[in-house]
Write a protein that holds these residues in place. Structure first.
Motif, PDB file in Angstrom:
ATOM      1  N   ASN A   1      -1.740  -7.197   8.103  1.00 40.73           N
ATOM      2  CA  ASN A   1      -2.482  -7.466   6.874  1.00 40.73           C
ATOM      3  C   ASN A   1      -3.656  -6.487   6.743  1.00 40.73           C
ATOM      4  O   ASN A   1      -4.600  -6.526   7.530  1.00 40.73           O
ATOM      5  CB  ASN A   1      -2.985  -8.917   6.913  1.00 40.73           C
TER       6      ASN A   1
ATOM      7  N   TYR B   1       3.499  -9.456  10.727  1.00 44.15           N
ATOM      8  CA  TYR B   1       2.793  -9.098   9.495  1.00 44.15           C
ATOM      9  C   TYR B   1       1.531  -8.320   9.866  1.00 44.15           C
ATOM     10  O   TYR B   1       0.780  -8.737  10.741  1.00 44.15           O
ATOM     11  CB  TYR B   1       2.422 -10.354   8.700  1.00 44.15           C
TER      12      TYR B   1
ATOM     13  N   SER C   1      -3.221  -4.222  -0.611  1.00 47.27           N
ATOM     14  CA  SER C   1      -3.802  -4.805  -1.814  1.00 47.27           C
ATOM     15  C   SER C   1      -3.704  -3.808  -2.957  1.00 47.27           C
ATOM     16  O   SER C   1      -4.024  -2.629  -2.779  1.00 47.27           O
ATOM     17  CB  SER C   1      -5.274  -5.155  -1.566  1.00 47.27           C
TER      18      SER C   1
ATOM     19  N   ILE D   1       0.965  -5.771   4.601  1.00 51.94           N
ATOM     20  CA  ILE D   1       0.500  -6.380   3.347  1.00 51.94           C
ATOM     21  C   ILE D   1      -0.728  -5.614   2.864  1.00 51.94           C
ATOM     22  O   ILE D   1      -1.788  -5.652   3.493  1.00 51.94           O
ATOM     23  CB  ILE D   1       0.155  -7.866   3.542  1.00 51.94           C
TER      24      ILE D   1
ATOM     25  N   PHE E   1       0.145 -13.654  -6.703  1.00 51.81           N
ATOM     26  CA  PHE E   1      -0.151 -14.609  -5.650  1.00 51.81           C
ATOM     27  C   PHE E   1      -0.977 -15.787  -6.168  1.00 51.81           C
ATOM     28  O   PHE E   1      -1.264 -16.705  -5.435  1.00 51.81           O
ATOM     29  CB  PHE E   1      -0.884 -13.922  -4.500  1.00 51.81           C
TER      30      PHE E   1
ATOM     31  N   ARG F   1      -5.127  -6.078   3.610  1.00 53.59           N
ATOM     32  CA  ARG F   1      -5.639  -6.367   2.261  1.00 53.59           C
ATOM     33  C   ARG F   1      -7.132  -6.132   2.135  1.00 53.59           C
ATOM     34  O   ARG F   1      -7.629  -5.742   1.096  1.00 53.59           O
ATOM     35  CB  ARG F   1      -5.331  -7.822   1.900  1.00 53.59           C
TER      36      ARG F   1
ATOM     37  N   ASP G   1      -9.598  -8.463  -7.016  1.00 59.45           N
ATOM     38  CA  ASP G   1      -9.170  -9.808  -6.653  1.00 59.45           C
ATOM     39  C   ASP G   1     -10.441 -10.604  -6.354  1.00 59.45           C
ATOM     40  O   ASP G   1     -11.174 -10.255  -5.426  1.00 59.45           O
ATOM     41  CB  ASP G   1      -8.267  -9.690  -5.423  1.00 59.45           C
TER      42      ASP G   1
ATOM     43  N   GLU H   1       4.339  -4.825   1.348  1.00 58.21           N
ATOM     44  CA  GLU H   1       4.210  -5.822   0.268  1.00 58.21           C
ATOM     45  C   GLU H   1       2.820  -5.686  -0.306  1.00 58.21           C
ATOM     46  O   GLU H   1       1.836  -5.792   0.420  1.00 58.21           O
ATOM     47  CB  GLU H   1       4.414  -7.245   0.799  1.00 58.21           C
ATOM     48  N   GLU H   2       2.753  -5.468  -1.615  1.00 56.72           N
ATOM     49  CA  GLU H   2       1.451  -5.323  -2.255  1.00 56.72           C
ATOM     50  C   GLU H   2       1.003  -6.676  -2.783  1.00 56.72           C
ATOM     51  O   GLU H   2       1.685  -7.283  -3.596  1.00 56.72           O
ATOM     52  CB  GLU H   2       1.530  -4.299  -3.382  1.00 56.72           C
ATOM     53  N   TYR H   3      -0.138  -7.106  -2.302  1.00 53.20           N
ATOM     54  CA  TYR H   3      -0.694  -8.393  -2.727  1.00 53.20           C
ATOM     55  C   TYR H   3      -1.336  -8.206  -4.096  1.00 53.20           C
ATOM     56  O   TYR H   3      -2.148  -7.326  -4.301  1.00 53.20           O
ATOM     57  CB  TYR H   3      -1.755  -8.813  -1.706  1.00 53.20           C
ATOM     58  N   ASP H   4      -0.951  -9.002  -5.064  1.00 51.37           N
ATOM     59  CA  ASP H   4      -1.567  -8.855  -6.386  1.00 51.37           C
ATOM     60  C   ASP H   4      -1.618 -10.198  -7.109  1.00 51.37           C
ATOM     61  O   ASP H   4      -1.495 -11.249  -6.489  1.00 51.37           O
ATOM     62  CB  ASP H   4      -0.849  -7.794  -7.225  1.00 51.37           C
TER      63      ASP H   4
END
Lengths: 173, 392
Positions: free
Chosen positions: B56, B54, B92, B90, B121, B58, B217, B115-118
């Protein structure tokens, strides 16, 4: 805020918002000036956008690439002029910096390639290829990731002016 | 050397347990050599993992092309050298350029996915962000505002200050604050795009100035450090599964000497007369229901502990009770009816509650409404207010 600017080419009217001028010698004395200037101007012009924080982040990201291009010309004399104006959802960056004729030709060719229909493919090739990122790639990325349109304008005194229209307000989340 | 030069601009780390390489901050190097240790760390991580790595990004607020190409090059090379290895980047949804820029990588190598963190989550919050809930949110704010307009000055609210309202929802609190206290600037942040659209529409229609609504966020904000005199976060810590992460961010954006103001509930203390027993049972069950979805609507009295543990000083805590006697009792009844719809409706169904339980659960809300509208009745909804000062 200055007076309303009328585009002589008959295009839309862009209203000046902010301009920063510095001696190129001062600008290239420290790399962090690119970050300073892009961050500061991004904050200033984003205040009245629908999402000021997000707009500022995007604007700074795009503008910094242009400033890094100007920085890498490494000219000792002349001026750097950064001006931002606005028409609706589009912000226009005009970046004027010293340039010799060979460089001007490079920018004109680079900008014409950016406008080509294969810009996205060229950008992907540059990311996946083995070559180090070039100024051309930075311009391509502005078109591909920020939907920017670019052109080169005549500027006096051995300088070049890059004009970049950024429709950031319309970029989807 | 300016203080700017002393700040670490970015941080790269590798978490072996989660097979996650993360890079955060502002990465704008002049040359790739400035990235040496981070690049080495990524190479090392790739060498150690099996299956998936992964990546990250973000909290990566900026990355120039030079750095992007350097990191991308390593990931692409690894895909080609080890076809069995997958990369999940990952990004954001808050940092607009990351998904677009890193998203290109999946077009180059199929082993790279984005993968878009939104907001998905945040467990369970979707229940509370439906468009149909908007009128009830407005009514709730109207009822709590009667109290908070008197309470806020005791927690640092002053005219001319710079404030942030984090988890602003539909933005009605920010509008009320703007009208009542005239802060010089309000930044109002939420992760619900539909709520922000509503807030912006209201701002346009009523020609309200001085509020900047922004998508973000709350646990990882793009906002700069130490820029607000007052940071408010209302009814929100209680619906995050990890409130301490939000508090850490509220602390970060608050100026030293400024205050963070939070409000939360203790749902099991909702009360009413007559039919007190039925009402008490139902609200005890509300607390358990939210607990099932990792939300703590009993957080109110825990506010002091959370603020202390987050590093605040001069903690002030008080409570107020919204009741059927505040204005029109029908407003109170409308709010309870909306709660019943969501809690005894979609949430109970999602938990798998049977019809017998749901009927009894719903009855408590109806009894609460009965108490609110009864000519001799009394119905209450208690709120805990707490604030703390960020040390100088």
């Amino acid at each position: 805020m200055g007076p309303v600017h009328h585009d002589l080419a008959g295009g839309p009217t862009f209203e000046p918002m902010i301009q920063i001028d510095m001696e190129i010698k001062t600008f290239v004395s420290a790399w962090r000036h690119c970050d300073y200037v892009s961050t500061y101007m991004a904050r200033m012009v984003s205040q009245n956008r629908s999402d000021s924080v997000r707009h500022s982040n995007l604007f700074s990201s795009a503008f910094n690439e242009l400033l890094e291009i100007a920085f890498r010309t490494r000219h000792a004399d002349g001026e750097l002029a950064c001006r931002v104006s606005r028409h609706g959802a589009t912000d226009r960056i005009e970046l004027k910096f010293p340039c010799v004729p060979e460089e001007r030709q490079f920018y004109e060719e680079a900008v014409s390639q950016v406008a080509g229909f294969e810009a996205s493919e060229r950008y992907l090739n540059s990311v996946s290829g083995d070559l180090a990122p070039s100024r051309e790639v930075a311009l391509l990325e502005l078109a591909v990731d920020y939907n920017a349109t670019l052109r080169v304008e005549e500027a006096d005194g051995g300088a070049i002016k890059l004009v970049v229209d950024l429709p950031l307000e319309g970029l989807q989340h | 050397m300016s203080p700017y030069d002393l700040l670490p601009r970015f941080k790269a780390q590798y978490d072996a347990n989660n097979q996650e390489f993360s890079i955060s901050g502002v990465v704008r190097p002049q040359g790739i050599d400035e990235l040496g240790p981070s690049i080495a760390l990524l190479r090392d991580a790739i060498g150690r993992v099996r299956g998936v790595l992964y990546v990250n990004v973000r909290r990566l607020t900026q990355m120039n092309n030079a750095a992007f190409h350097a990191f991308s090059r390593i990931i692409i090379d690894a895909c080609r050298a080890r076809p069995e290895l997958k990369f999940v980047v990952i990004t954001s949804s808050v940092v607009g350029w990351t998904s677009r820029k890193f998203g290109r990588l999946s077009g180059i190598e199929p082993n790279i996915t984005i993968e878009e963190y939104d907001s998905q989550f945040y467990p369970g919050q979707g229940f509370l962000e439906e468009g149909r809930f908007v009128p009830i949110l407005r009514t709730q704010t109207k009822m709590t505002w009667r109290h908070e307009r008197a309470i806020l000055p005791r927690h640092g609210m002053r005219a001319g200050m710079v404030m942030a309202d984090i988890c602003c929802g539909i933005g009605d609190f920010a509008v009320l604050v703007q009208k009542e206290f005239q802060p010089s600037r309000i930044v109002a942040l939420d992760h619900s795009i539909s709520s922000l659209d509503y807030a912006r529409r209201v701002m346009r229609e009523f020609d309200i100035r001085g509020i900047e609504y922004t998508y973000g966020d709350a646990s990882e904000m793009l906002l700069d450090e130490a820029q607000f005199d007052l940071v408010t976060c209302r009814h929100s810590l209680q619906i995050f599964n990890r409130p301490e992460l939000i508090l850490k961010e509220l602390y970060r954006i608050c100026k030293p000497g400024g205050r963070v103001y939070i409000t939360n509930e203790k749902n099991s203390h909702c009360l009413g007369e007559p039919r007190a027993e039925s009402i008490r049972w139902t609200y005890n069950e509300v607390a358990k229901l939210f607990g099932h979805f990792e939300m703590d609507v009993e957080l109110g009295p825990k506010s002091r502990r959370y603020l202390i543990e987050a590093g605040f000083e001069d903690i002030r805590v008080e409570t107020f009770m919204v009741t059927n006697l505040d204005g029109d009792p029908q407003d109170f009844a409308d709010v309870i009816a909306a709660w019943a719809d969501v809690y005894a409706g979609e949430m109970a169904t999602r938990r798998g509650d049977g019809p017998e339980f749901v009927a009894r659960f719903r009855q408590g809300f109806q009894d609460h409404i009965f108490a609110a509208l009864h000519p001799k009745g009394y119905a209450g909804w208690p709120i805990w207010v707490a604030s703390g000062r960020r040390p100088q």
